[in-house]
Design a protein around this motif. Structure first.
Motif, PDB file in Angstrom:
ATOM      1  N   LEU A 165       0.825  -1.213   0.000  1.00 31.79           N
ATOM      2  CA  LEU A 165       0.000   0.000   0.000  1.00 31.79           C
ATOM      3  C   LEU A 165       0.854   1.257   0.000  1.00 31.79           C
ATOM      4  N   GLU A 166       1.976   1.182   0.737  1.00 36.90           N
ATOM      5  CA  GLU A 166       2.860   2.352   0.772  1.00 36.90           C
ATOM      6  C   GLU A 166       3.494   2.601  -0.587  1.00 36.90           C
ATOM      7  N   TRP A 167       3.892   1.520  -1.280  1.00 39.27           N
ATOM      8  CA  TRP A 167       4.513   1.679  -2.602  1.00 39.27           C
ATOM      9  C   TRP A 167       3.485   2.126  -3.651  1.00 39.27           C
ATOM     10  N   LEU A 168       2.228   1.779  -3.437  1.00 37.86           N
ATOM     11  CA  LEU A 168       1.199   2.238  -4.372  1.00 37.86           C
ATOM     12  C   LEU A 168       0.870   3.718  -4.184  1.00 37.86           C
ATOM     13  N   ASP A 169       1.349   4.291  -3.085  1.00 38.63           N
ATOM     14  CA  ASP A 169       1.135   5.715  -2.846  1.00 38.63           C
ATOM     15  C   ASP A 169       2.028   6.512  -3.798  1.00 38.63           C
ATOM     16  N   THR A 170       1.429   7.268  -4.720  1.00 37.03           N
ATOM     17  CA  THR A 170       2.182   7.994  -5.756  1.00 37.03           C
ATOM     18  C   THR A 170       2.302   9.479  -5.450  1.00 37.03           C
ATOM     19  N   THR A 171       2.089   9.873  -4.199  1.00 35.83           N
ATOM     20  CA  THR A 171       2.203  11.292  -3.868  1.00 35.83           C
ATOM     21  C   THR A 171       3.658  11.676  -3.651  1.00 35.83           C
ATOM     22  N   VAL A 172       3.902  12.971  -3.634  1.00 39.85           N
ATOM     23  CA  VAL A 172       5.259  13.493  -3.452  1.00 39.85           C
ATOM     24  C   VAL A 172       5.592  13.475  -1.964  1.00 39.85           C
ATOM     25  N   LYS A 173       6.766  12.910  -1.654  1.00 46.20           N
ATOM     26  CA  LYS A 173       7.175  12.833  -0.254  1.00 46.20           C
ATOM     27  C   LYS A 173       8.651  13.145  -0.042  1.00 46.20           C
ATOM     28  N   THR A 174       9.492  13.117  -1.062  1.00 48.61           N
ATOM     29  CA  THR A 174      10.931  13.271  -0.860  1.00 48.61           C
ATOM     30  C   THR A 174      11.518  14.241  -1.862  1.00 48.61           C
TER      31      THR A 174
END
Length: 760
Positions: A455-464
């Motif tokens: 689920l975390e890898w499917l998250d495509t939002t900007v974080k870094t």
């Protein structure tokens, strides 16, 4: 795309999805307990046997024809693994079935205590619970007792020994005990039976091969005799080969010396040809050792000296000087003729050496051909002799092995023996509730972790920062943390830098300000630039206000312009000042300039600007709100009056910051970005999709706008450094329609839905 699998990533993922992981653990545990309680009790009986590497031998030393065992400790593991497969084969299982169903068969004492037949045991076949006679008969036809027995049998080896345990698992302890012993006896009988069959086949094969080898031996001896007669060989070929080898070595040594002489002669000849007469007379060894050449050289020197003396008294055309020149020319011609003769001598020497070299090469070729012929004859001779020796050895060995096989056929030795008979098991070994539950909890935990990571890898939002720079191709200007309180005081995130200029978030905003100072592609100062975002509710207004305050604190005259003419928000943040009871702003300023074509933009600007009081700074911060709504904001931003207004703003302030609508929503930001020195994109941490950020950057580049970089907003520093945060909220709060406009919804609607329109 490279995945982050650092320790902080795992810690963040566990905390973020802790309830999902706990749910998976509980679900797996509950299902396991339910399944375990429904399983039947299984008992296990064990018979121990010993499998030796070699059966007892009744004959003299030497390998047996068919050995019961590997006979070699190096491959004992492979041998035992093979025997494990044999024990669990259908052949042994079928022998057990036949053993119990044959009433005439003599069984061991442990098996003869009661009658048993697996073919007629409905409980063993698993059809006892079928009450319908027809269905039971049909199921009986499809049940194979041997296959069922194999499924109940397992084989293990005790560590560091050749003791093998045969385990039978069954729902009845008495039947498990009986079948464990039956498998051991059936395996021993199959082992002996296989050996007897193999020995009988070996005897027949050895007898046939003995006759074939005797015939082959006679053929090999006749072939050797015919070969010697054909080539007239009376003795061995070793001496002749030795002499040819010595002669060949001598010729090869002479060839090496000849090649050296040829190379030396060729080099001297070529050097002599390339030299002049003077160089040849002084450099060639043949010339230096030639007395005539030396005398001619001395005569030339003497004549040249005499000519020099004459020139001191006479001119060049004097008869005595000309006579001296004639004498010198004659001597030089003689010297040249002598040098040419030396060169011809060197050439003849080179040709002689070359001829000698070629003769030696021909001799070597002849000797090599002769050696090859002798080697071929010797090879054929050795092959014939080797064939005879091999045939003799095989024939005598076959005779010996045939006698041994005939003796072994009569022995009854076995390498398998029973060490311990099976006992009646008192306790079931399955099901094991606590073991199954512990495995289920571990599996549930791992499944929950893997599901969380997925689920975390499917998250495509900007974080870094790496995602902004690598995937989106933008310069990273800095980050803005999520602010909810400052030293226990409630804060307004949009006014944080104004209210707390020394706070940690203000320092990070100053870092963004510093980075922006070096981002102008033309190398000059940034007088006017745009703050925008890909989508709504990503913090562009709060970022613009805090950045403007940070620049003002740095001593600059800063003007913040609310260019979001569709849904202006900047005015609502300063209602508490009580100075803006009117609706005037950017649109009113532009309309005022349009009504005064010849007016000074700076003079017209003053009534529309609100000053923000700031302490302890030489700079100032002014605000220009959006003003009254215009029917077509895109056309308004492209008007000539707006261009005059923009020029006036640049002349009045050292830095003008525009807060515009989102790039991906309407075209206002694109139109405005082309008229300014640059544009800055604001991405909200864990909210802005990377695709949206890429689309916004591509749109700005397509209109030739100077893209200065991106700011990562609303970063949860307390959760995971600055790389990750919790929660996924994708409600944008914007309703888009067709055409140039996009609906925003009223402030009351935002309050009812509990949404925050901007948060830093």
């Amino acid at each position: 795309m490279e995945r982050d699998l650092s320790l902080s990533f795992w810690i963040h993922t566990v905390f973020k999805y802790k309830w999902l992981i706990l749910l998976m653990v509980l679900v797996f545990g509950a299902l396991t307990v339910f399944w375990t309680k429904r399983q039947p009790k299984i008992y296990e009986a064990t018979t121990r046997i010993v499998i030796e590497l070699e059966a007892p031998r009744y004959m003299a030393a030497g390998p047996e024809i068919v050995s019961l065992g590997s006979g070699n400790s190096w491959d004992s593991r492979e041998f035992l693994e093979t025997q494990f497969r044999v024990i669990r084969s259908l052949k042994v299982a079928q022998a057990v079935v036949e053993m119990g169903c044959d009433p005439e068969r003599q069984l061991p004492a442990s098996l003869a205590q009661k009658s048993w037949c697996l073919r007629e045991d409905y409980d063993f076949l698993g059809i006892e619970q079928i009450e319908d006679p027809e269905l039971r008969a049909e199921a009986f036809q499809h049940r194979d007792p041997a296959s069922i027995l194999v499924s109940k049998l397992s084989v293990d080896q005790l560590p560091h020994s050749r003791v093998i345990e045969l385990h039978i698992r069954d729902t009845k302890p008495e039947r498990a005990q009986l079948l464990a012993d039956a498998v051991a006896y059936a395996y021993m009988e199959c082992n002996l039976r296989e050996r007897d069959v193999a020995v009988g086949n070996a005897v027949n094969w050895l007898q046939e091969k003995e006759r074939e080898l005797f015939t082959q031996l006679q053929k090999d001896e006749d072939a050797l005799l015919a070969f010697k007669r054909e080539h007239n060989i009376l003795a061995g070929l070793d001496e002749q080969q030795r002499l040819v080898g010595l002669e060949l070595q001598e010729a090869q040594r002479a060839l090496r010396l000849a090649k050296d002489e040829t190379q030396k002669a060729r080099q001297e000849w070529q050097e002599a040809r390339a030299m002049s007469v003077e160089e040849g007379s002084t450099s060639l060894d043949s010339a230096l050792g030639n007395a005539l050449v030396q005398r001619l050289k001395e005569r030339i020197v003497t004549l040249q000296n005499e000519r020099t003396e004459l020139l001191r008294r006479y001119l060049e055309k004097h008869p005595d000087v000309e006579a001296a020149d004639v004498k010198i020319a004659r001597v030089q011609a003689a010297l040249k003729q002598e040098i040419d003769g030396i060169c011809q001598s060197l050439e003849r020497k080179y040709q002689s050496c070359l001829k000698k070299e070629r003769q030696l090469e021909a001799d070597i070729s002849r000797l090599e051909a002769e050696a090859r012929d002798l080697h071929g004859l010797e090879r054929q001779n050795k092959l014939l002799l080797s064939a005879i020796d091999s045939s003799k050895a095989l024939y005598f060995q076959m005779q010996t092995r045939l006698k041994e096989a005939e003796l072994q056929e009569k022995t009854t030795a076995n390498n398998v023996s029973i060490l311990e008979h099976a006992r009646n098991p008192a306790w079931p070994i399955s099901p094991r509730l606590f073991f199954n539950l512990s495995i289920a909890l571990v599996v549930g935990l791992l499944f929950g972790l893997l599901l969380s990571v997925g689920l975390e890898w499917l998250d495509t939002t900007v974080k870094t920062q790496e995602q902004i720079e690598g995937e989106c191709g933008l310069a990273f200007l800095g980050l803005i943390p999520s602010v909810r309180a400052h030293r226990g005081q409630a804060v307004t995130p949009e006014r944080y830098v104004l209210d707390f200029p020394s706070g940690p978030s203000a320092e990070l905003m100053r870092t963004v300000r510093t980075n922006l100072m070096f981002m102008n592609p033309q190398g000059g100062e940034l007088h006017a630039f745009l703050i925008t975002s890909p989508n709504p509710e990503e913090g562009k207004t709060s970022t613009a206000l805090n950045l403007a305050a940070a620049m003002a604190l740095g001593g600059n005259r800063v003007l913040l312009v609310d260019a979001d003419l569709r849904r202006p928000r900047l005015r609502s943040l300063f209602k508490s000042l009580g100075k803006m009871e009117y609706e005037r702003g950017l649109s009113d300023y532009v309309f005022a300039l349009r009504g005064q074509p010849e007016g000074d933009p700076n003079a017209v600007l003053a009534p529309f600007v609100m000053h923000v009081p700031m302490e302890d700074t030489a700079g100032c911060l002014d605000l220009l709100f959006a003003g009254h709504r215009v029917p077509n904001p895109a056309e308004f931003l492209q008007s000539e009056a707006f261009a005059r207004a923009l020029s006036g703003l640049k002349n009045s302030y050292s830095c003008v910051i525009f807060d515009s609508p989102p790039v991906n929503s309407v075209s206002d930001a694109l139109i405005l970005a082309r008229q300014l020195d640059g544009a800055v994109l604001v991405a909200r941490y864990n909210r802005t999709p990377r695709v949206s950020l890429q689309m916004a950057a591509r749109a700005l580049r397509d209109v030739k706008a100077e893209l200065l970089g991106a700011i990562l907003n609303d970063v949860e520093l307390r959760k995971r450094g600055y790389g990750y945060s919790y929660g996924h909220r994708y409600g944008y709060g914007y309703g888009y329609g067709y055409g140039y406009g996009y609906g925003y919804g009223s402030d009351s609607e935002d309050k009812r839905s509990g949404r925050k329109t901007d948060r830093t």
